[in-house]
Scaffold this motif. Structure first.
Motif, PDB file in Angstrom:
ATOM      1  N   VAL A  17      45.223 -25.928  16.298  1.00 51.92           N
ATOM      2  CA  VAL A  17      45.213 -27.145  15.961  1.00 51.92           C
ATOM      3  C   VAL A  17      44.038 -27.710  16.700  1.00 51.92           C
ATOM      4  O   VAL A  17      43.382 -28.638  16.237  1.00 51.92           O
ATOM      5  N   SER A  18      43.880 -27.265  17.941  1.00 47.34           N
ATOM      6  CA  SER A  18      42.673 -27.815  18.559  1.00 47.34           C
ATOM      7  C   SER A  18      41.369 -27.612  17.911  1.00 47.34           C
ATOM      8  O   SER A  18      40.630 -28.679  17.588  1.00 47.34           O
ATOM      9  N   CYS A  19      41.021 -26.631  17.116  1.00 47.60           N
ATOM     10  CA  CYS A  19      39.882 -26.448  16.254  1.00 47.60           C
ATOM     11  C   CYS A  19      40.027 -27.147  14.971  1.00 47.60           C
ATOM     12  O   CYS A  19      39.154 -28.010  14.868  1.00 47.60           O
ATOM     13  N   SER A  71      29.914 -29.547  12.466  1.00 42.49           N
ATOM     14  CA  SER A  71      31.142 -28.790  12.787  1.00 42.49           C
ATOM     15  C   SER A  71      30.937 -27.864  13.985  1.00 42.49           C
ATOM     16  O   SER A  71      30.033 -27.689  14.532  1.00 42.49           O
ATOM     17  N   LEU A  72      31.982 -27.003  14.124  1.00 41.30           N
ATOM     18  CA  LEU A  72      32.055 -25.959  15.287  1.00 41.30           C
ATOM     19  C   LEU A  72      30.973 -24.959  14.901  1.00 41.30           C
ATOM     20  O   LEU A  72      30.455 -24.289  15.581  1.00 41.30           O
ATOM     21  N   LEU A  73      30.924 -24.679  13.577  1.00 41.19           N
ATOM     22  CA  LEU A  73      29.962 -23.592  13.320  1.00 41.19           C
ATOM     23  C   LEU A  73      28.441 -23.977  13.421  1.00 41.19           C
ATOM     24  O   LEU A  73      27.736 -23.021  13.704  1.00 41.19           O
ATOM     25  N   ARG A 103      34.548 -20.700  19.692  1.00 45.00           N
ATOM     26  CA  ARG A 103      35.938 -21.448  19.432  1.00 45.00           C
ATOM     27  C   ARG A 103      36.194 -21.324  18.187  1.00 45.00           C
ATOM     28  O   ARG A 103      37.579 -21.068  17.889  1.00 45.00           O
ATOM     29  N   PHE A 104      35.573 -21.506  17.298  1.00 43.69           N
ATOM     30  CA  PHE A 104      35.968 -21.478  15.841  1.00 43.69           C
ATOM     31  C   PHE A 104      36.520 -19.996  15.420  1.00 43.69           C
ATOM     32  O   PHE A 104      37.324 -19.859  14.719  1.00 43.69           O
ATOM     33  N   ILE A 105      35.432 -18.928  15.766  1.00 43.58           N
ATOM     34  CA  ILE A 105      35.883 -17.708  15.417  1.00 43.58           C
ATOM     35  C   ILE A 105      37.328 -17.349  16.174  1.00 43.58           C
ATOM     36  O   ILE A 105      38.255 -16.920  15.715  1.00 43.58           O
ATOM     37  N   GLU A 106      37.483 -17.772  17.273  1.00 42.44           N
ATOM     38  CA  GLU A 106      38.895 -17.474  17.880  1.00 42.44           C
ATOM     39  C   GLU A 106      39.987 -18.242  17.470  1.00 42.44           C
ATOM     40  O   GLU A 106      41.078 -17.665  17.340  1.00 42.44           O
TER      41      GLU A 106
END
Length: 152
Positions: free
Chosen positions: A60-62, A95-97, A106-109
């Motif tokens: 949800v955070s991501c 974006s996170l990427l 964080r995105f991968i996790e």
């Protein structure tokens, strides 16, 4: 959802917080708060539920971060369009990427957490995953329950 929706709310309260919880319930519900049903939960099931909740929190955070960036970019692009201006890509939220190493991690996790959560939700929670003997009523019930659960 709607008027005919039916559901149940659960409030997990530690014994040390029970008195304060009761005060809150009485202030919200009045004297009807004594009608709460008590359900005792096995701590082993609670730890499995906490693991699932932790994974869901990462996801949800991501998703929230990605959603906020997308909304800001859409607003900026729409405003620029209305004004007849061009938007430089450097002005858009990344974006996170596209972020630094920590954001990509964080995105991968979150992606891993999503897969792990999907696997956990495909099986019912067990009180015990190991044992000295591989027989017994509890183990048979657990195996039977796993066969009945249909994954998402």
């Amino acid at each position: 959802m709607g008027e005919k929706a039916v559901g149940t709310s659960i409030s997990l309260v530690a014994p040390a917080e029970e008195r304060e919880h009761q005060k809150i319930c009485q202030s919200v519900l009045g004297e009807e708060s004594n009608k709460f049903e008590q359900a005792h939960i096995d701590g082993r099931l609670l730890s499995e539920a906490q693991e699932r909740a932790s994974l869901a929190t990462k996801i949800v955070s991501c998703n929230d971060f990605e959603s906020q960036a997308s909304k800001k970019n859409k607003w900026l692009l729409d405003a620029a369009n209305d004004a007849g201006l061009d938007v430089d890509d450097s002005m858009l939220e990344s974006s996170l990427l596209d972020g630094d190493k920590r954001d990509r991690q964080r995105f991968i996790e979150a992606k891993r957490a999503k897969e792990q959560l999907r696997q956990l939700l495909a099986k019912p929670m067990r009180k015990q995953h190991f044992g000295k003997f591989l027989s017994g009523a509890g183990l048979r019930e657990s195996i039977k329950a796993e066969k009945e659960v249909k994954p998402f």
